[in-house]
Scaffold this active site. Structure first.
Site, mmCIF file in Angstrom:
data_model
loop_
_atom_site.group_PDB
_atom_site.id
_atom_site.type_symbol
_atom_site.label_atom_id
_atom_site.label_comp_id
_atom_site.label_asym_id
_atom_site.label_seq_id
_atom_site.Cartn_x
_atom_site.Cartn_y
_atom_site.Cartn_z
ATOM 1 N N LYS A 1 0.848 -1.212 0.000
ATOM 2 C CA LYS A 1 0.000 0.000 0.000
ATOM 3 C C LYS A 1 0.878 1.256 0.000
ATOM 4 O O LYS A 1 0.699 2.149 -0.814
ATOM 5 C CB LYS A 1 -0.918 0.023 1.240
ATOM 6 N N ARG B 1 -10.300 0.538 8.286
ATOM 7 C CA ARG B 1 -9.820 -0.782 8.678
ATOM 8 C C ARG B 1 -10.901 -1.592 9.360
ATOM 9 O O ARG B 1 -10.693 -2.769 9.667
ATOM 10 C CB ARG B 1 -8.671 -0.607 9.666
ATOM 11 N N ARG C 1 12.017 -4.567 5.488
ATOM 12 C CA ARG C 1 11.648 -3.182 5.139
ATOM 13 C C ARG C 1 12.481 -2.171 5.918
ATOM 14 O O ARG C 1 12.736 -2.314 7.105
ATOM 15 C CB ARG C 1 10.172 -2.950 5.435
ATOM 16 N N ARG D 1 10.818 -0.196 11.452
ATOM 17 C CA ARG D 1 9.684 0.094 12.335
ATOM 18 C C ARG D 1 9.664 -0.874 13.509
ATOM 19 O O ARG D 1 9.992 -2.055 13.344
ATOM 20 C CB ARG D 1 8.374 -0.036 11.542
ATOM 21 N N ARG E 1 -0.761 -8.541 13.629
ATOM 22 C CA ARG E 1 -1.314 -7.579 12.653
ATOM 23 C C ARG E 1 -2.080 -8.318 11.557
ATOM 24 O O ARG E 1 -3.128 -7.854 11.096
ATOM 25 C CB ARG E 1 -0.177 -6.748 12.033
#
Ligand code: AP5
Length: 256
Positions: free
Chosen positions: A51, A127, A166, A199, A210
């Site tokens: 996203k 969400r 990431r 993160r 998640r």
């Protein structure tokens, strides 16, 4: 010089002057990028689906604002606001921040962010079904309509390597990947030369939570938009370029 000759001379002079003026004007003004149309779209997908990788392309191509609720929360965390302190605990545990807080964040942006005047791409919102319902209410009050909801479809197993590899440049939100999309210099942002970070919720344990929350709470959001005829699915396991090409086709055709 007779009158006809004088007239011809003056006409040619005027025409030369007009050409010169047009040429100077085109040099003076930078071309303004005006979108042919407005776009209001939502990207839905599990953590790591892409996203945040695709949304800036949509923003740039269609001159709309990119509203990423995760980025907004991380800004609060960085500024150590009371909301940021509470949100960090929830985010690190893989849970969801309350609907009211998230809805108000989006409402504030739609009301005040001038770069949303041509539309928006929502990344990470809505969400939950109550968030989707509140968004509908906001848009109806503004006399606006959603064009599309694009779901990035990908198997959960493929997301572990994407999330654990990431790297982000916190001030801009630019995203890299150690293997799939490495920065030019390891650990450093290509544009500013500043350090990249990982993160705090990008670890296997939090990712599992998640993902569970995505399937349980965001799954029904997908059904909500399918029932409205706005849903489109895209195979997000392909390269970022292929994902973008397929996504672009949806935006262009949903406007015809
Ligand atoms: P948020 O920041 O929204 O996180 P997320 O939804 O978990 O999504 P991610 O940012 O992890 O993934 P992405 O899809 O953007 O992937 P990316 O493009 O970076 O939310 C964080 C937390 O905030 C939530 O857990 C929740 O607590 C809270 N929150 C946020 N919004 C909320 C709301 N509305 N309500 C309640 N709580 C809320 O890609 C990942 C990696 O893969 C990158 O390294 C990238 O380079 C790479 N990659 C991308 N595409 C490809 C590709 N096609 N091929 C190979 N690699 C790729």
């Amino acid at each position: 010089m007779g009158a006809p000759d004088e007239l011809a001379y003056l006409k040619s002079l005027v025409s030369q002057l007009n050409e010169k003026i047009a040429s100077l004007e085109s040099k003076a003004k930078p071309p303004v990028k005006t979108p042919a149309q407005q776009l209001r779209t939502i990207l839905v997908g599990p953590p790591g689906a892409g996203k945040g990788t695709q949304a800036p392309r949509i923003r740039d191509e269609f001159c709309v604002c990119h509203l990423a609720t995760g980025d907004m929360l991380r800004e609060q965390v960085q500024q150590k606001t009371p909301l940021g302190v509470e949100a960090k605990k929830i985010m690190d545990a893989g849970g969801l921040v309350s609907d009211d807080i998230m809805v108000n964040m989006i409402k504030d942006q739609l009301d005040n962010n001038k770069s949303c005047k041509n539309g928006f791409v929502l990344d990470g919102f809505p969400r939950t079904v109550p968030q989707a319902q509140k968004l509908d209410g906001m848009l109806t009050a503004r006399g606006e309509k959603l064009d599309s909801v694009v779901q990035l479809l990908i198997d959960d197993q493929l997301l572990i390597s994407r999330i654990t590899g990431r790297l982000i440049h916190a001030p801009s939100g630019r995203t890299y990947h150690k293997t799939f999309s490495p920065p030019k210099k390891p650990g450093v942002d290509d544009v500013t030369g500043e350090s990249l970070i990982q993160r705090s919720d990008d670890n296997v344990e939090t990712l599992t939570k998640r993902l569970a929350s995505f399937h349980a709470q965001t799954g029904p959001v997908v059904d909500y938009y399918k029932a409205k005829g706005l849903w489109h699915g895209i195979d997000a396991s392909q390269s970022p370029k292929v994902v973008w090409d397929n996504m672009r086709k949806i935006f262009v055709s949903s406007k015809k």
